[in-house]
Scaffold this motif. Structure first.
Motif, short mmCIF file in Angstrom:
data_model
loop_
_atom_site.label_atom_id
_atom_site.label_comp_id
_atom_site.label_asym_id
_atom_site.label_seq_id
_atom_site.Cartn_x
_atom_site.Cartn_y
_atom_site.Cartn_z
N ASP A 184 48.53 43.96 30.45
CA ASP A 184 49.47 44.96 29.95
C ASP A 184 48.83 46.36 29.85
N GLN A 185 47.56 46.41 29.44
CA GLN A 185 46.92 47.69 29.17
C GLN A 185 46.13 48.24 30.36
N LEU A 186 45.51 47.33 31.14
CA LEU A 186 44.64 47.78 32.23
C LEU A 186 45.21 47.50 33.62
N GLY A 187 46.28 46.70 33.68
CA GLY A 187 46.89 46.42 34.98
C GLY A 187 46.47 45.08 35.54
N HIS A 188 47.22 44.62 36.53
CA HIS A 188 46.97 43.29 37.10
C HIS A 188 45.68 43.22 37.91
N SER A 189 45.24 44.34 38.47
CA SER A 189 43.98 44.31 39.22
C SER A 189 42.81 44.00 38.29
N ALA A 190 42.86 44.55 37.07
CA ALA A 190 41.83 44.23 36.08
C ALA A 190 41.95 42.77 35.66
N GLY A 191 43.19 42.28 35.53
CA GLY A 191 43.39 40.88 35.19
C GLY A 191 42.83 39.96 36.26
N ASP A 192 43.04 40.31 37.53
CA ASP A 192 42.49 39.52 38.62
C ASP A 192 40.96 39.52 38.58
N ASP A 193 40.39 40.68 38.25
CA ASP A 193 38.94 40.78 38.15
C ASP A 193 38.40 39.86 37.05
N VAL A 194 39.11 39.77 35.95
CA VAL A 194 38.72 38.88 34.85
C VAL A 194 38.75 37.42 35.31
N LEU A 195 39.81 37.04 36.00
CA LEU A 195 39.95 35.66 36.46
C LEU A 195 38.85 35.28 37.44
N VAL A 196 38.53 36.18 38.36
CA VAL A 196 37.48 35.92 39.34
C VAL A 196 36.13 35.78 38.65
N LYS A 197 35.82 36.66 37.74
CA LYS A 197 34.53 36.61 37.05
C LYS A 197 34.43 35.39 36.15
N PHE A 198 35.54 35.02 35.49
CA PHE A 198 35.50 33.83 34.65
C PHE A 198 35.31 32.58 35.51
N ALA A 199 35.94 32.54 36.68
CA ALA A 199 35.75 31.41 37.59
C ALA A 199 34.28 31.29 38.00
N GLN A 200 33.62 32.42 38.20
CA GLN A 200 32.20 32.40 38.54
C GLN A 200 31.37 31.86 37.38
N VAL A 201 31.74 32.22 36.16
CA VAL A 201 31.05 31.70 34.98
C VAL A 201 31.22 30.19 34.90
N LEU A 202 32.43 29.70 35.19
CA LEU A 202 32.69 28.27 35.18
C LEU A 202 31.81 27.54 36.20
N LYS A 203 31.72 28.10 37.39
CA LYS A 203 30.91 27.49 38.44
C LYS A 203 29.44 27.43 38.03
N GLN A 204 28.94 28.52 37.48
CA GLN A 204 27.54 28.58 37.09
C GLN A 204 27.22 27.64 35.93
N SER A 205 28.20 27.37 35.09
CA SER A 205 27.99 26.53 33.91
C SER A 205 28.14 25.04 34.23
N SER A 206 28.73 24.71 35.37
CA SER A 206 29.06 23.33 35.69
C SER A 206 28.10 22.75 36.71
N ARG A 207 28.02 21.44 36.73
CA ARG A 207 27.22 20.74 37.74
C ARG A 207 28.02 20.66 39.05
N SER A 208 27.32 20.43 40.12
CA SER A 208 28.00 20.35 41.42
C SER A 208 28.95 19.16 41.47
N SER A 209 28.71 18.14 40.65
CA SER A 209 29.56 16.95 40.65
C SER A 209 30.82 17.13 39.81
N ASP A 210 30.85 18.15 38.95
CA ASP A 210 32.02 18.37 38.10
C ASP A 210 33.17 18.96 38.91
N ILE A 211 34.38 18.71 38.47
CA ILE A 211 35.58 19.18 39.16
C ILE A 211 36.16 20.37 38.41
N LEU A 212 36.34 21.48 39.11
CA LEU A 212 36.88 22.70 38.51
C LEU A 212 38.17 23.09 39.24
#
Length: 279
Positions: A166-194
């Motif tokens: 709402d405040q920064l726009g959908h491009s900023a929202g997309d950036d958040v989602l991409v970066k959070f997905a990267q955090v999930l990958k880094q925190s998980s094992r290769s055998s885990d399902i994301l």
């Protein structure tokens, strides 16, 4: 037919034995029928199997062996040529024909694999999409029945994400989602399902994980999330619910619903925390 395809795609030794035996059988039939009957097109069977299911090196080897087998059968059948060069020219033509078919099959296989990957992948985050997650879940369900392994299903929802859009726009929202997905990958094992389930909701399945393992995963994820700078830059956090199963429910929606309920409990308790419970 499905069993044959499964064997060819998953068992390398059996696949290569099948390729070799088919060439031997085709060569014997080619020799027995004589040079008057054209038989070279049938060598496309082992060539096609190698090109579709095996490696490029295996395909090249199959092409060469098939070409030499045809040439040997042609010579042994007593085929007379006006010039000594003719049979070798015909052999090279057949090698070229086999190579073109194999090349086309390899190209189609790669394109099909790429399209399948696109269909099973979230276009924004490159995580599994819902379709891929459901497929992976069914495989894990079979494993849980066979091995009696514990699994943890975690549902994650970002806190404060709507305000970012709402405040920064959908491009900023997309950036958040991409970066959070990267955090999930880094925190998980290769055998885990994301997977990204849609919007700002994510799911993770932790293999062979008990209460202590789930707690450690939550701690590690929050630590890496804090270090990512997402909270400082965008003012977001996440709530998470983890349900531990001794055996996964048959229905994927049942498992995710239970984890989802725990996630909403975490939100009701003040957000930015994780609720963990046994099924």
């Amino acid at each position: 037919m499905n069993i044959l395809e499964k064997v060819l795609s998953t068992h390398t030794f059996a696949r290569r034995i099948a390729i070799f035996l088919s060439i031997i059988i085709l060569g014997w039939i080619d020799l027995a029928t004589g040079f008057e009957y054209a038989f070279s097109v049938f060598y496309l069977v082992p060539v096609s199997i190698a090109a579709w299911y095996d490696s490029v090196k295996s395909s090249v080897a199959t092409i060469i062996i098939s070409g030499l087998t045809w040439l040997y059968a042609d010579f042994s059948a007593g085929h007379y040529y006006s010039t000594p060069f003719a049979p070798f020219w015909n052999g090279c033509v057949r090698l070229g024909f086999f190579s073109i078919v194999a090349l086309l099959l390899i190209k189609v296989r790669k394109n099909l694999a790429a399209l399948t990957m696109m269909a099973m992948q979230d276009t924004l985050t490159s995580l599994n999409n819902v379709r891929a997650f459901n497929f992976e879940y069914q495989l894990l369900h079979k494993i849980s029945l066979r091995k009696g392994m514990q699994f943890a299903v975690g549902m994650i929802d970002l806190d404060g994400f709507k305000a970012v859009n709402d405040q920064l726009g959908h491009s900023a929202g997309d950036d958040v989602l991409v970066k959070f997905a990267q955090v999930l990958k880094q925190s998980s094992r290769s055998s885990d399902i994301l997977a990204r389930m849609g919007g700002d909701e994510f799911v993770v399945i932790l293999l062979d994980t008990d209460q202590a393992g789930a707690e450690e995963y939550s701690r590690k994820l929050r630590e890496m999330f804090f270090n990512s700078g997402l909270k400082q830059e965008y003012g977001i956090d996440f709530s998470m619910g983890i349900r531990i199963f001794n055996s996964l429910p048959k229905d994927c929606e049942d498992a995710t619903h239970q984890a989802d309920q725990l996630m909403y409990q975490a939100k009701a308790l003040g957000k930015s925390q994780t609720t963990i419970c046994f099924a």
